[in-house]
Design an enzyme around this catalytic site. Structure first.
Site, PDB file in Angstrom:
ATOM      1  N   ASP A 109       0.847  -1.197   0.000  1.00  0.00           N
ATOM      2  CA  ASP A 109       0.000   0.000   0.000  1.00  0.00           C
ATOM      3  C   ASP A 109       0.886   1.252   0.000  1.00  0.00           C
ATOM      4  O   ASP A 109       2.032   1.217   0.454  1.00  0.00           O
ATOM      5  CB  ASP A 109      -0.984   0.006   1.193  1.00  0.00           C
ATOM      6  CG  ASP A 109      -0.299  -0.054   2.553  1.00  0.00           C
ATOM      7  OD1 ASP A 109       0.804  -0.618   2.640  1.00  0.00           O
ATOM      8  OD2 ASP A 109      -0.870   0.480   3.523  1.00  0.00           O
TER       9      ASP A 109
ATOM     10  N   GLU B 194       0.071  -0.959   5.869  1.00  0.00           N
ATOM     11  CA  GLU B 194       1.153  -0.377   6.664  1.00  0.00           C
ATOM     12  C   GLU B 194       0.960   1.122   6.762  1.00  0.00           C
ATOM     13  O   GLU B 194       1.147   1.725   7.807  1.00  0.00           O
ATOM     14  CB  GLU B 194       2.510  -0.686   6.026  1.00  0.00           C
ATOM     15  CG  GLU B 194       3.686  -0.551   6.989  1.00  0.00           C
ATOM     16  CD  GLU B 194       4.220   0.870   7.129  1.00  0.00           C
ATOM     17  OE1 GLU B 194       4.907   1.161   8.118  1.00  0.00           O
ATOM     18  OE2 GLU B 194       3.968   1.692   6.241  1.00  0.00           O
TER      19      GLU B 194
HETATM   20 ZN   LIG Z   1       6.830   2.294   4.081  1.00  0.00          ZN
END
Ligand SMILES: [Zn+2]
Length: 385
Positions: free
Chosen positions: A75, A140
């Protein structure tokens, strides 16, 4: 078996607009790539009532130990205003030796480099003594609820052993080779609310202004140094991020004041020891001033350190050989998913240059891409020697 080119693969990944929490097919794409290299791939989707479902990937080749794992995320952060970019952030372009696109250094290209390094390694060492694995998440940059944290729980339950983990986050401030991270500081956020007694500004003796109490609390918390740091960590620091009263009247002493703070702390503290410390000060001053108080905390992760050992030193040596720079072993910067992984494995973090991460025209030099692939490839060779 085909050798994978890191630049080609970086571009393919950047073309998938996986702006957190969107996956845009990135996890399935990687799973297919790794299957072709002989990996056993498991796509793990996690969700809960309050958050969006997230796809993660755990892939492994080999059945023997040691198991060397690479961890990363597909992501990316939003591009912001696309018109501020010199290229479309999801149509990667090479300009003057730089690949530009969202995720170019944080951290799609790093994943591409590791896969390229693995493909080269497997071509010469098809029956190596151990296993290589990938722990890739799509959560994340977002809330990190359904990502690495849950994959780690899953692996722990399945008794899947990881012996060492390399997290491919961009760790270098200016040049490739400057910095390996071997730990991270912890992060604790808190909200303090002090309640006094509202009243007329001309009759202060009839009210109790909570602002005075909050000011005393802020002063005390800021004055009390947490520590002086140690060999591996800088000193811990508490910083206030807001003080709010929200009182529009010029003749009213307000009843309530709120403040927020964040502590970045080293391994001399834990979130619980810090909470006790803050509670004590807030309680003492509030009591003295006859005010009520309330404190809410949010723990983002405790501090941790991988004591430098042979894999860390080996990596340091390889980086120096390839880049001609001796990397510093550091614990600076924000938190990362290593805070979850360290519960099941020692880890270090090493990736690209982070100067343009989260910015417009995020980019990576093609020379760095080649060098990082070489570094990762040498780590694999040395680790399984
Ligand atoms: Zn990163």
């Amino acid at each position: 078996m085909k050798i994978i080119n890191e630049l080609q693969l970086s571009k393919e990944l950047i073309r998938l607009p996986s702006v957190t929490p969107r996956d845009a097919g990135a996890i399935r794409f990687l799973s297919k790539k790794l299957k072709k290299l002989g990996f056993n791939c498991k796509i793990l989707e996690f969700k809960d009532k309050k958050s969006k479902p997230i796809k993660n990937l755990y892939a492994r080749i080999g059945k023997k130990q040691p198991n060397l794992c690479y961890a990363g995320h597909t992501d990316v952060v939003p591009p912001g205003n696309i018109r501020d970019w010199s290229v479309n952030p999801f149509k990667p372009l090479v300009k003057k030796n730089y690949l530009i696109g969202r995720g170019a250094n944080d951290m799609k290209s790093s994943i591409a480099c590791f896969i390229a390094a693995v493909s080269k390694f497997l071509q010469k060492n098809s029956s190596f003594n151990g296993s290589i694995s990938f722990l890739i998440t799509g959560d994340e940059e977002g809330y990190a609820i359904n990502g690495t944290k849950k994959v780690v729980e899953y692996l722990r339950k399945r008794k899947e052993r990881i012996d060492f983990c390399i997290v491919g986050e961009p760790t270098n401030p200016k040049r490739l080779g400057e910095m390996i991270k071997i730990g991270r500081r912890g992060s604790l956020s808190g909200k303090i609310e002090i309640t006094g007694t509202q009243g007329h500004i001309a009759y202060p003796h009839l009210s109790n202004n909570p602002i005075n109490t909050m000011v005393a609390i802020c002063k005390k918390l800021k004055e009390n140094k947490l520590d002086k740091g140690n060999k591996n960590f800088q000193p811990s620091n508490l910083e206030f991020t807001s003080i709010n009263v929200d009182n529009k009247a010029h003749n009213v002493i307000p009843a309530r004041v709120r403040a927020q703070f964040n502590i970045r702390y080293n391994n001399l503290h834990t979130s619980s020891s810090l909470k006790r410390r803050v509670n004590l000060i807030v309680k003492r001053i509030s009591k003295k001033n006859k005010c009520n108080f309330k404190i809410d905390y949010m723990v983002n992760g405790d501090a941790f350190l991988t004591k430098p050992e042979k894999t860390v030193f080996m990596t340091q040596k390889i980086i120096k050989k390839v880049t001609k720079i001796n990397p510093k072993l550091s614990t600076t910067g924000g938190t990362s998913d290593a805070r979850f992984i360290r519960k099941i494995s020692p880890c270090l973090e090493f990736g690209l240059v982070n100067k343009t991460m989260h910015r417009v025209d995020e980019c990576v030099s093609l020379t760095d891409l080649r060098k990082l692939t070489k570094i990762y490839n040498h780590i694999l060779i040395e680790y399984f020697k």
